[in-house]
Every structure is written in structure tokens, then in C-alpha cells.
Write a protein that holds these residues in place. Structure first.
Motif, PDB file in Angstrom:
ATOM      1  N   HIS A 239       0.841  -1.197   0.000  1.00  0.00           N
ATOM      2  CA  HIS A 239       0.000   0.000   0.000  1.00  0.00           C
ATOM      3  C   HIS A 239       0.880   1.253   0.000  1.00  0.00           C
ATOM      4  CE1 HIS A 239      -3.249   2.757   1.037  1.00  0.00           C
ATOM      5  NE2 HIS A 239      -2.576   3.137   2.106  1.00  0.00           N
ATOM      6  N   LYS A 240       1.908   1.248   0.844  1.00  0.00           N
ATOM      7  CA  LYS A 240       2.862   2.358   0.872  1.00  0.00           C
ATOM      8  C   LYS A 240       3.532   2.526  -0.486  1.00  0.00           C
ATOM      9  CE  LYS A 240       6.910   1.532   1.989  1.00  0.00           C
ATOM     10  NZ  LYS A 240       8.224   1.216   1.339  1.00  0.00           N
ATOM     11  N   ASP A 241       3.930   1.413  -1.096  1.00  0.00           N
ATOM     12  CA  ASP A 241       4.632   1.463  -2.382  1.00  0.00           C
ATOM     13  C   ASP A 241       3.737   1.973  -3.507  1.00  0.00           C
ATOM     14  OD1 ASP A 241       6.791   0.484  -1.038  1.00  0.00           O
ATOM     15  OD2 ASP A 241       6.639  -1.553  -1.833  1.00  0.00           O
ATOM     16  N   MET A 242       2.460   1.595  -3.477  1.00  0.00           N
ATOM     17  CA  MET A 242       1.559   2.100  -4.516  1.00  0.00           C
ATOM     18  C   MET A 242       1.316   3.595  -4.348  1.00  0.00           C
ATOM     19  SD  MET A 242       1.188  -0.358  -6.515  1.00  0.00           S
ATOM     20  CE  MET A 242       0.064   0.504  -7.613  1.00  0.00           C
ATOM     21  N   GLY A 243       1.401   4.066  -3.114  1.00  0.00           N
ATOM     22  CA  GLY A 243       1.345   5.508  -2.899  1.00  0.00           C
ATOM     23  C   GLY A 243       2.538   6.209  -3.535  1.00  0.00           C
ATOM     24  N   ILE A 244       3.722   5.584  -3.430  1.00  0.00           N
ATOM     25  CA  ILE A 244       4.915   6.135  -4.080  1.00  0.00           C
ATOM     26  C   ILE A 244       4.714   6.177  -5.590  1.00  0.00           C
ATOM     27  CG2 ILE A 244       7.340   5.666  -4.590  1.00  0.00           C
ATOM     28  CD1 ILE A 244       7.595   4.535  -1.747  1.00  0.00           C
ATOM     29  N   VAL A 245       4.168   5.098  -6.158  1.00  0.00           N
ATOM     30  CA  VAL A 245       3.945   5.034  -7.603  1.00  0.00           C
ATOM     31  C   VAL A 245       3.021   6.162  -8.057  1.00  0.00           C
ATOM     32  CG1 VAL A 245       2.901   3.693  -9.467  1.00  0.00           C
ATOM     33  CG2 VAL A 245       4.355   2.549  -7.791  1.00  0.00           C
ATOM     34  N   THR A 246       1.869   6.283  -7.415  1.00  0.00           N
ATOM     35  CA  THR A 246       0.882   7.257  -7.874  1.00  0.00           C
ATOM     36  C   THR A 246       1.371   8.689  -7.669  1.00  0.00           C
ATOM     37  OG1 THR A 246      -0.276   7.038  -5.738  1.00  0.00           O
ATOM     38  CG2 THR A 246      -1.081   5.707  -7.566  1.00  0.00           C
ATOM     39  N   ALA A 260      -3.638   3.411 -10.810  1.00  0.00           N
ATOM     40  CA  ALA A 260      -4.624   4.009  -9.912  1.00  0.00           C
ATOM     41  C   ALA A 260      -5.640   2.967  -9.441  1.00  0.00           C
ATOM     42  CB  ALA A 260      -5.331   5.158 -10.617  1.00  0.00           C
ATOM     43  N   LEU A 261      -6.095   2.116 -10.356  1.00  0.00           N
ATOM     44  CA  LEU A 261      -7.057   1.078  -9.995  1.00  0.00           C
ATOM     45  C   LEU A 261      -6.436   0.065  -9.046  1.00  0.00           C
ATOM     46  CD1 LEU A 261      -9.719  -0.424 -10.225  1.00  0.00           C
ATOM     47  CD2 LEU A 261      -8.879  -1.448 -12.359  1.00  0.00           C
ATOM     48  N   VAL A 262      -5.217  -0.373  -9.360  1.00  0.00           N
ATOM     49  CA  VAL A 262      -4.560  -1.366  -8.502  1.00  0.00           C
ATOM     50  C   VAL A 262      -4.296  -0.772  -7.123  1.00  0.00           C
ATOM     51  CG1 VAL A 262      -2.484  -2.767  -8.203  1.00  0.00           C
ATOM     52  CG2 VAL A 262      -3.556  -2.607 -10.446  1.00  0.00           C
ATOM     53  N   ALA A 263      -3.913   0.496  -7.073  1.00  0.00           N
ATOM     54  CA  ALA A 263      -3.686   1.146  -5.781  1.00  0.00           C
ATOM     55  C   ALA A 263      -4.961   1.133  -4.944  1.00  0.00           C
ATOM     56  CB  ALA A 263      -3.201   2.575  -5.991  1.00  0.00           C
ATOM     57  N   GLN A 264      -6.111   1.347  -5.578  1.00  0.00           N
ATOM     58  CA  GLN A 264      -7.380   1.318  -4.851  1.00  0.00           C
ATOM     59  C   GLN A 264      -7.706  -0.098  -4.359  1.00  0.00           C
ATOM     60  OE1 GLN A 264      -9.531   3.939  -3.966  1.00  0.00           O
ATOM     61  NE2 GLN A 264      -7.660   5.038  -4.495  1.00  0.00           N
ATOM     62  N   LEU A 265      -7.402  -1.109  -5.146  1.00  0.00           N
ATOM     63  CA  LEU A 265      -7.641  -2.489  -4.722  1.00  0.00           C
ATOM     64  C   LEU A 265      -6.758  -2.854  -3.527  1.00  0.00           C
ATOM     65  CD1 LEU A 265      -7.900  -4.238  -8.206  1.00  0.00           C
ATOM     66  CD2 LEU A 265      -9.769  -3.912  -6.557  1.00  0.00           C
ATOM     67  N   VAL A 266      -5.494  -2.417  -3.575  1.00  0.00           N
ATOM     68  CA  VAL A 266      -4.595  -2.666  -2.443  1.00  0.00           C
ATOM     69  C   VAL A 266      -5.097  -1.916  -1.209  1.00  0.00           C
ATOM     70  CG1 VAL A 266      -2.250  -2.355  -1.566  1.00  0.00           C
ATOM     71  CG2 VAL A 266      -2.602  -3.128  -3.926  1.00  0.00           C
ATOM     72  N   ALA A 267      -5.536  -0.678  -1.397  1.00  0.00           N
ATOM     73  CA  ALA A 267      -6.064   0.108  -0.276  1.00  0.00           C
ATOM     74  C   ALA A 267      -7.311  -0.543   0.306  1.00  0.00           C
ATOM     75  CB  ALA A 267      -6.372   1.533  -0.738  1.00  0.00           C
ATOM     76  N   ALA A 271      -7.936  -1.757   4.053  1.00  0.00           N
ATOM     77  CA  ALA A 271      -9.069  -1.233   4.818  1.00  0.00           C
ATOM     78  C   ALA A 271      -9.940  -2.349   5.382  1.00  0.00           C
ATOM     79  CB  ALA A 271      -9.908  -0.311   3.933  1.00  0.00           C
ATOM     80  N   ALA A 272      -9.930  -3.499   4.718  1.00  0.00           N
ATOM     81  CA  ALA A 272     -10.724  -4.641   5.188  1.00  0.00           C
ATOM     82  C   ALA A 272     -10.042  -5.388   6.327  1.00  0.00           C
ATOM     83  CB  ALA A 272     -10.988  -5.596   4.028  1.00  0.00           C
ATOM     84  N   LEU A 282      -4.522  -9.830  -1.742  1.00  0.00           N
ATOM     85  CA  LEU A 282      -5.362  -9.053  -2.647  1.00  0.00           C
ATOM     86  C   LEU A 282      -6.461  -9.936  -3.238  1.00  0.00           C
ATOM     87  CD1 LEU A 282      -5.810  -6.335  -4.111  1.00  0.00           C
ATOM     88  CD2 LEU A 282      -4.091  -7.031  -5.773  1.00  0.00           C
ATOM     89  N   PHE A 283      -6.161 -11.231  -3.320  1.00  0.00           N
ATOM     90  CA  PHE A 283      -7.171 -12.201  -3.763  1.00  0.00           C
ATOM     91  C   PHE A 283      -8.430 -12.123  -2.920  1.00  0.00           C
ATOM     92  CE2 PHE A 283      -9.170 -16.363  -3.235  1.00  0.00           C
ATOM     93  CZ  PHE A 283      -9.440 -16.712  -4.555  1.00  0.00           C
ATOM     94  N   ARG A 284      -8.285 -11.859  -1.624  1.00  0.00           N
ATOM     95  CA  ARG A 284      -9.444 -11.814  -0.733  1.00  0.00           C
ATOM     96  C   ARG A 284     -10.383 -10.671  -1.121  1.00  0.00           C
ATOM     97  NH1 ARG A 284      -9.316 -14.067   4.433  1.00  0.00           N
ATOM     98  NH2 ARG A 284      -9.833 -12.070   5.437  1.00  0.00           N
ATOM     99  N   THR A 285      -9.832  -9.566  -1.583  1.00  0.00           N
ATOM    100  CA  THR A 285     -10.669  -8.455  -2.025  1.00  0.00           C
ATOM    101  C   THR A 285     -11.423  -8.823  -3.298  1.00  0.00           C
ATOM    102  OG1 THR A 285      -9.319  -6.760  -0.972  1.00  0.00           O
ATOM    103  CG2 THR A 285     -10.607  -6.068  -2.881  1.00  0.00           C
TER     104      THR A 285
END
Length: 295
Positions: A239-246, A260-267, A271-272, A282-285
Motif C-alpha cells: 500500500h505504501k509502495d503504490m502511494g509512491i507510484v501514484t 490508480a485502480l490497482v492502488a485502490q484495490l490494495v487500499a 481497509a478490510a 489481494l485475492f481476498r478483495t
């Protein structure tokens, strides 16, 4: 030749890396906020340091493996930190994954202190660290990278100089985007196959032999099939790393809609309540989105 190394951060990744360096005959003093994590290093022939200052004392090389940009900044620039206590000429090797702009700024500040610094983030997860098979993408001055290479070769299988200070972190951000995006697609593919009643292990095997094959498929599909998500690389960190990417993409004016979509899925996975699980969780989401009870 034996090198005196202060190694700060002995977690899932840093612990095995420090032990490999000690096993290669180097004098490694390790420090960790949780002191008990120094015990395996001591057993491998290293030394325990009670503080950053003690780890850095007398070190020719200071290595860092820390969770995020603020942690690296605190260890380097805080009172009694590396910049205060390292002797001139010390080589600082940051294995952490942090923001590229922070890495470049810290390298410049290190130079002002008479220190040399390279950013050397790694890919390969816990298995790569334990097997000394990491991919290391290195940013910094060529002469500093070459000075560090004998040590990098101890912990890594693929070591590539990718550009000036901060470039290693830029390449690592791209790596994390590819990994997270591939995990999401593997999760969707397994969910799709499951809905059609396919033999999942057989399907994964044949996919791995074709163009869809990847290290992610090889290492993460089995976790999804077994619903076993013990952390090798936690969702919290990805999640931290996808923040760096975006953030880095926005600063560069680059449009990255899939990121952006993958970052939201990780977030959403974090959150869950799955932040402490492996990023394959991420499979669980994806499963939740398809009505599956993953409790």
C-alpha cells in the motif's frame, strides 16, 4: 576483504541480508528497534548494537533496510543518527523502498557531510532475502556503486546500476506496480477459473508454461489456491509502495490509470483488515467483490 558494516533494520528482509554478510566474513553490527531481532545475526557471527550510534561507530559501510521514507530520514538525519556519527567517506547503502525524491535529497545531504550514499532497493521478497537471490536496482554515482558491488553481490543475484541517486527507487516503484498489477490479475483469473469449475492446480500449471507465466504466478497462485496468506511481503508495505507510484507519476505528469485502480484495490484490502497479510491476499478483495465469504 573484510568490511565493517553497520546494518540498521533486521526485519523479514534485513535480517537475512545481514546474516549473509556476516556469513561472508564481514564484521556486521546490527541494530533493530526490537532488540530481540539481533539474536539471529549474533548466532551467524555478527554483533548486536544497542543504538544506531553504536552500529555506525567504526563502520566503513552503513546499510539500511527500513519500512518507509520517514524511518530512513529519522535514522539518517536525527540526533545521533548516521549523518551525525558516521566518519567521512563512509558509504551508506539504503536497501529500503522509499520515495525517489527523498532518496535523491538524502544522497545530496550525505555528500554535504562528506559521506557517499546509494539507493539500492530490492525485489524478491522474503524468499529472495533468505536465499541471497534478490534483484537489486541501484541509484548513485558509478564509483560508489562499484565500491558497494562486492557486498551487493553477497545478498543479490541480479545487481544493476540504473542511474543517479533516486533512480533505484524509481525502478523499484515500477517493479511494485508490475507486481501488484499481476497479483490482481492472477486473483481475477483464479476467481474466473473457479466460477467455471476448472481444475485450478492444473490450470495454473499450464498458464505458467505459456506467455502468462511469471514469477508472481509461480509464487503467489499457490497461496491463493490454499487461502494461506502468511506474510512474505505485507499488504501494508505494498500500500505504501503504490502511494509512491501514484505520487511519483503525478509529479512527472504521467497518466497511469491501471496503477490508480490497482492502488485502490490494495487500499481496499488494507481497509478490510488484511494489511498484515501477504500481498497475495489481494485475492481476498477480489473474492469479496464476487460474493465469496472470506472470513
Amino acid at each position: 576483504m573484510t568490511t565493517t558494516i553497520g546494518f540498521i533494520g533486521l526485519g523479514i528482509m534485513g535480517g537475512p541480508m545481514a546474516r549473509h554478510l556476516a556469513g561472508a566474513g564481514h564484521d556486521v553490527a546490527g541494530h533493530n528497534r526490537s532488540p530481540e531481532k539481533t539474536a539471529p545475526l549474533v548466532e551467524a557471527g555478527g554483533r548486536a548494537a544497542a543504538s544506531v550510534t553504536e552500529a555506525v561507530d567504526g563502520a566503513e559501510v552503513v546499510a539500511l533496510m527500513l519500512p518507509d521514507s520517514p524511518d530512513v530520514e529519522a535514522v539518517l538525519t536525527g540526533d545521533g543518527g548516521v549523518f551525525d556519527t558516521a566518519k567521512p567517506g563512509t558509504l551508506v547503502v539504503d536497501f529500503s523502498t522509499i520515495r525517489p525524491d527523498v532518496a535523491a535529497d538524502l544522497a545530496a545531504r550525505a555528500s554535504e557531510r562528506g559521506l557517499r550514499m546509494i539507493d539500492a532497493p530490492v525485489s524478491g521478497g522474503q524468499a529472495g532475502a533468505e536465499n541471497a537471490a534478490l534483484s537489486i536496482m541501484v541509484g548513485g554515482a558509478a564509483e560508489d556503486v562499484e565500491a558497494a558491488r562486492p557486498l551487493l553481490d553477497v545478498v543479490g543475484k541480479t545487481v544493476v546500476h540504473v542511474g543517479p541517486a533516486g533512480a533505484g527507487q524509481t525502478v523499484k516503484a515500477a517493479n511494485q506496480l508490475i507486481v501488484a498489477g499481476t497479483i490482481a490479475l492472477v486473483a481475477e483469473a483464479i476467481t474466473f477459473l473457479q466460477a467455471h469449475g476448472a481444475d485450478l492446480p492444473a490450470a495454473v500449471e499450464v498458464l505458467g508454461g505459456g506467455l502468462a507465466g511469471s514469477a508472481v504466478l509461480d509464487q503467489k497462485a499457490s497461496k491463493m489456491l490454499d487461502r494461506e496468506f502468511a506474510p512474505g511481503f505485507r499488504i501494508d508495505l505494498h500500500h505504501k509502495d503504490m502511494g509512491i507510484v501514484t505520487e511519483a507519476a503525478r509529479e512527472a505528469g504521467v497518466v497511469t490509470p491501471v496503477a490508480a485502480l490497482v492502488a485502490q484495490l490494495v487500499a481496499a484490502t488494507r481497509a478490510a483488515g488484511d494489511g498484515g497479510l501477504d500481498h497475495s491476499a489481494l485475492f481476498r478483495t477480489i473474492a469479496r467483490l464476487n460474493g465469496e465469504d472470506v472470513s
